[in-house]
Design a protein around this motif. Structure first.
Motif, mmCIF file in Angstrom:
data_model
loop_
_atom_site.group_PDB
_atom_site.id
_atom_site.type_symbol
_atom_site.label_atom_id
_atom_site.label_comp_id
_atom_site.label_asym_id
_atom_site.label_seq_id
_atom_site.Cartn_x
_atom_site.Cartn_y
_atom_site.Cartn_z
ATOM 1 N N GLN A 127 49.065 41.055 31.524
ATOM 2 C CA GLN A 127 48.020 40.011 31.514
ATOM 3 C C GLN A 127 47.751 39.534 30.095
ATOM 4 O O GLN A 127 47.625 38.340 29.856
ATOM 5 C CB GLN A 127 46.715 40.547 32.137
ATOM 6 C CG GLN A 127 46.748 40.691 33.644
ATOM 7 C CD GLN A 127 47.107 39.389 34.363
ATOM 8 O OE1 GLN A 127 47.986 39.370 35.205
ATOM 9 N NE2 GLN A 127 46.438 38.306 34.001
ATOM 10 N N ARG B 171 42.862 39.365 38.791
ATOM 11 C CA ARG B 171 43.234 39.245 40.205
ATOM 12 C C ARG B 171 44.456 40.122 40.499
ATOM 13 O O ARG B 171 45.156 40.541 39.594
ATOM 14 C CB ARG B 171 43.502 37.783 40.540
ATOM 15 C CG ARG B 171 44.701 37.213 39.816
ATOM 16 C CD ARG B 171 44.869 35.733 40.117
ATOM 17 N NE ARG B 171 46.160 35.300 39.591
ATOM 18 C CZ ARG B 171 46.389 34.067 39.136
ATOM 19 N NH1 ARG B 171 45.411 33.192 39.144
ATOM 20 N NH2 ARG B 171 47.574 33.732 38.681
ATOM 21 N N SER C 54 39.265 43.493 49.473
ATOM 22 C CA SER C 54 40.087 42.434 50.100
ATOM 23 C C SER C 54 39.592 42.132 51.502
ATOM 24 O O SER C 54 39.519 40.988 51.921
ATOM 25 C CB SER C 54 41.550 42.868 50.134
ATOM 26 O OG SER C 54 41.998 43.136 48.814
ATOM 27 N N ASP D 261 38.543 37.274 37.259
ATOM 28 C CA ASP D 261 39.848 37.034 37.915
ATOM 29 C C ASP D 261 40.116 35.536 38.107
ATOM 30 O O ASP D 261 41.245 35.135 38.379
ATOM 31 C CB ASP D 261 39.898 37.761 39.275
ATOM 32 C CG ASP D 261 38.796 37.314 40.238
ATOM 33 O OD1 ASP D 261 37.611 37.291 39.818
ATOM 34 O OD2 ASP D 261 39.113 36.984 41.395
ATOM 35 N N LEU D 262 39.047 34.725 38.003
ATOM 36 C CA LEU D 262 39.209 33.274 38.170
ATOM 37 C C LEU D 262 39.459 32.558 36.853
ATOM 38 O O LEU D 262 39.604 31.336 36.828
ATOM 39 C CB LEU D 262 37.984 32.678 38.885
ATOM 40 C CG LEU D 262 37.798 33.154 40.329
ATOM 41 C CD1 LEU D 262 36.545 32.542 40.940
ATOM 42 C CD2 LEU D 262 39.025 32.804 41.177
ATOM 43 N N THR E 235 32.621 31.639 34.537
ATOM 44 C CA THR E 235 33.186 32.184 35.778
ATOM 45 C C THR E 235 32.020 32.506 36.705
ATOM 46 O O THR E 235 30.924 32.838 36.237
ATOM 47 C CB THR E 235 33.995 33.477 35.491
ATOM 48 O OG1 THR E 235 33.131 34.411 34.816
ATOM 49 C CG2 THR E 235 35.211 33.182 34.640
ATOM 50 N N PRO F 134 41.592 42.220 44.157
ATOM 51 C CA PRO F 134 41.357 42.534 42.742
ATOM 52 C C PRO F 134 42.576 43.149 42.072
ATOM 53 O O PRO F 134 43.438 43.727 42.750
ATOM 54 C CB PRO F 134 40.235 43.563 42.822
ATOM 55 C CG PRO F 134 40.515 44.308 44.100
ATOM 56 C CD PRO F 134 41.118 43.313 45.051
ATOM 57 N N GLY G 11 44.396 34.426 35.196
ATOM 58 C CA GLY G 11 44.094 35.474 36.177
ATOM 59 C C GLY G 11 43.406 36.717 35.665
ATOM 60 O O GLY G 11 43.311 37.716 36.369
ATOM 61 N N ILE H 215 38.760 38.941 48.512
ATOM 62 C CA ILE H 215 39.159 38.866 47.098
ATOM 63 C C ILE H 215 40.115 40.030 46.837
ATOM 64 O O ILE H 215 39.755 41.195 47.085
ATOM 65 C CB ILE H 215 37.929 38.979 46.163
ATOM 66 C CG1 ILE H 215 36.954 37.816 46.405
ATOM 67 C CG2 ILE H 215 38.370 39.022 44.704
ATOM 68 C CD1 ILE H 215 35.612 37.996 45.683
ATOM 69 N N ASP I 289 47.344 39.622 42.196
ATOM 70 C CA ASP I 289 48.702 39.112 42.507
ATOM 71 C C ASP I 289 49.776 40.008 41.902
ATOM 72 O O ASP I 289 50.758 40.332 42.538
ATOM 73 C CB ASP I 289 48.868 37.685 41.946
ATOM 74 C CG ASP I 289 47.790 36.759 42.449
ATOM 75 O OD1 ASP I 289 46.610 37.112 42.334
ATOM 76 O OD2 ASP I 289 48.135 35.682 42.971
ATOM 77 N N SER J 106 40.752 46.462 37.801
ATOM 78 C CA SER J 106 39.379 46.140 38.235
ATOM 79 C C SER J 106 38.961 47.027 39.402
ATOM 80 O O SER J 106 37.773 47.347 39.564
ATOM 81 C CB SER J 106 39.311 44.674 38.671
ATOM 82 O OG SER J 106 40.168 43.855 37.887
ATOM 83 N N ARG K 194 33.411 37.076 38.061
ATOM 84 C CA ARG K 194 34.761 36.732 38.491
ATOM 85 C C ARG K 194 35.704 36.362 37.338
ATOM 86 O O ARG K 194 36.216 35.245 37.246
ATOM 87 C CB ARG K 194 34.677 35.582 39.497
ATOM 88 C CG ARG K 194 33.851 35.899 40.759
ATOM 89 C CD ARG K 194 34.492 36.953 41.641
ATOM 90 N NE ARG K 194 35.871 36.638 41.973
ATOM 91 C CZ ARG K 194 36.234 35.801 42.948
ATOM 92 N NH1 ARG K 194 35.300 35.169 43.657
ATOM 93 N NH2 ARG K 194 37.506 35.548 43.196
#
Ligand SMILES: Cc1ncc(COP(=O)(O)O)c(/C=N/[C@H](C(=O)O)[C@@H](O)C(C)C)c1O
Length: 385
Positions: free
Chosen positions: A108, A371, A335, A73-74, A51, A342, A78, A340, A373, A346, A71
């Motif tokens: 998650q 991430r 953001s 989150d990538l 990542t 988070p 997610g 980004i 979402d 995070s 990252r």
């Protein structure tokens, strides 16, 4: 499996055969070159590792210091959770298991488990508190899309600890063909060690990436949020023996540690046994688990992994308690400064930046575990005016 005085395996007799089978085999399975090949290939081609280690320039300028974001989150799904579920389910397959059972709070870990079960053709049952099923509905939908059955934990407070209890109960009733995938560095030995080893790919990569970018493998600080502590365990792992690297753990203060609505385990907890491990946990006078609270389901856990209990007790780690509002502010800030979004979990790590006051020539790495979402309902409900 000890971290100072913490760790161990305090389990009901009926679980002993399963945990013992795991303890006897996990290290040799992980050390097997064919396991490593399969594990590493999936991390590369399926999860999308390594990542990025992103230099957050506008965030760095805002605080007059240098901040890199790891990252996670990538990762596919997610969040960092998939590093662990790939490792554990590969181990389960080598132990001849056909069914996977798991617990989840933020969802998650549940998604990461359902994802790998679909990939490897294993049956998947995920226990989730009915309250968490409400507040993390997108992840419930994803688990079902992936073919997992999501079972509401209706006992107790209907959140993560109840889901964990019910998942353990399922495992006790289905011992031979089932593996219980624990989502964090918690539970009886060998789970905390096994999960930390799978997540250690995070700091293995950070050392290399930071060296490529700055000529130094060691930052001044590594910051990570701590629910059970698995993304932190991964981010800290290859820095544990580097005393110049300060390890910063962000816990969830919820509405504040003095409000009775908090999950700041090291601030409010005492040593005890939780989910089979000697650690620190929030408990009443007679040792009952205290109901935690956090705006983020992933940190809404009354305990902490034994590794982190030891980091706290030994002073190797510095623990910050971050309130819901501080986490929300940090999420909006990232953001709008870096584009980004988070995860709420995070964001607790990000909120440590203003408290840490790192110097202009100092380097901080923050583990962005997931991430945002799944948290958009909470974010939009609190959007700054
Ligand atoms: C994006 C994200 N970041 C951090 C965490 C906290 O878990 P750790 O990294 O194991 O401390 C979590 C925890 N999520 C778990 C879950 O999805 O089930 C959590 O709720 C429990 C396994 C503790 C998370 O989703």
């Amino acid at each position: 499996g000890y971290y100072g005085t913490f760790g161990g395996a305090y389990i009901p007799e009926m679980l002993y055969p399963n945990v013992e089978e795991l303890r006897q085999n996990y290290l040799s399975i992980i050390a097997d070159p064919s396991f490593q090949r399969e594990f590493r290939e999936l991390l590369t081609d399926y999860v999308g590792r390594p990542t990025p280690l992103f230099h957050a320039r506008r965030l760095s300028e805002t605080y007059n210091t240098t901040v890199y974001l790891k990252r996670e989150d990538l990762c596919h799904t997610g969040a960092h959770k998939v590093n662990n579920t790939i490792g554990q389910i590969l181990v389960a397959k080598r132990l001849g298991k056909k069914r996977i059972v798991a617990e989840t709070g933020a969802g998650q870990h549940g998604v990461a488990t359902a994802t790998v079960c679909a990939l490897m053709g294993l049956e998947c049952i995920v226990y989730m508190g009915s309250i968490d099923m409400e507040r993390q509905k997108p992840n419930v939908d994803r688990m079902r899309m992936l073919g997992a059955s999501v079972v509401p934990a209706t006992s107790g407070s209907q959140t993560l600890k109840d889901a964990t209890n019910e998942a353990m109960r399922h495992w006790i009733n289905n011992p031979v063909d089932t593996h219980y995938v624990i989502g964090s560095v918690v539970g009886p030995h060998p789970y905390p060690d096994m999960v930390a080893r799978f997540q250690s790919v995070i700091s293995e990569e950070v050392r290399k990436q930071l060296h490529e970018k700055t000529g130094q493998s060691n930052p001044n600080y590594v910051i990570a949020c701590v629910g059970g502590g698995s993304n932190a365990a991964g981010a800290f792992y290859h820095y544990l023996d580097q005393p110049t690297v300060q390890l910063i753990a962000a816990e969830a203060a919820g509405q504040g540690i003095a409000t009775g609505h908090s999950a700041a385990t090291t601030a409010l907890g005492k040593p005890g046994i939780l989910h089979g491990s000697s650690t620190i946990l929030m408990q009443t006078e007679d040792g009952q688990v205290v109901e935690p609270y956090s705006i983020s389901a992933g940190l809404d856990y009354p305990g902490i992994g034994p590794m982190h209990a030891h980091l706290f007790a030994s002073g190797r780690g510095t623990f910050y308690s971050i309130t819901d509002q501080e986490a929300l502010n940090a999420a909006f800030e990232l953001s709008r400064l870096e584009g980004i979004i988070p995860a709420l979990e995070s964001s607790h790590a990000l909120a440590c930046i203003p408290k840490l006051k790192a110097g202009p020539d100092e380097v901080t790495v923050i583990c962005l575990s997931g991430r945002g979402d799944k948290d958009l309902a909470a974010y939009t409900a609190h959007l700054p005016k």
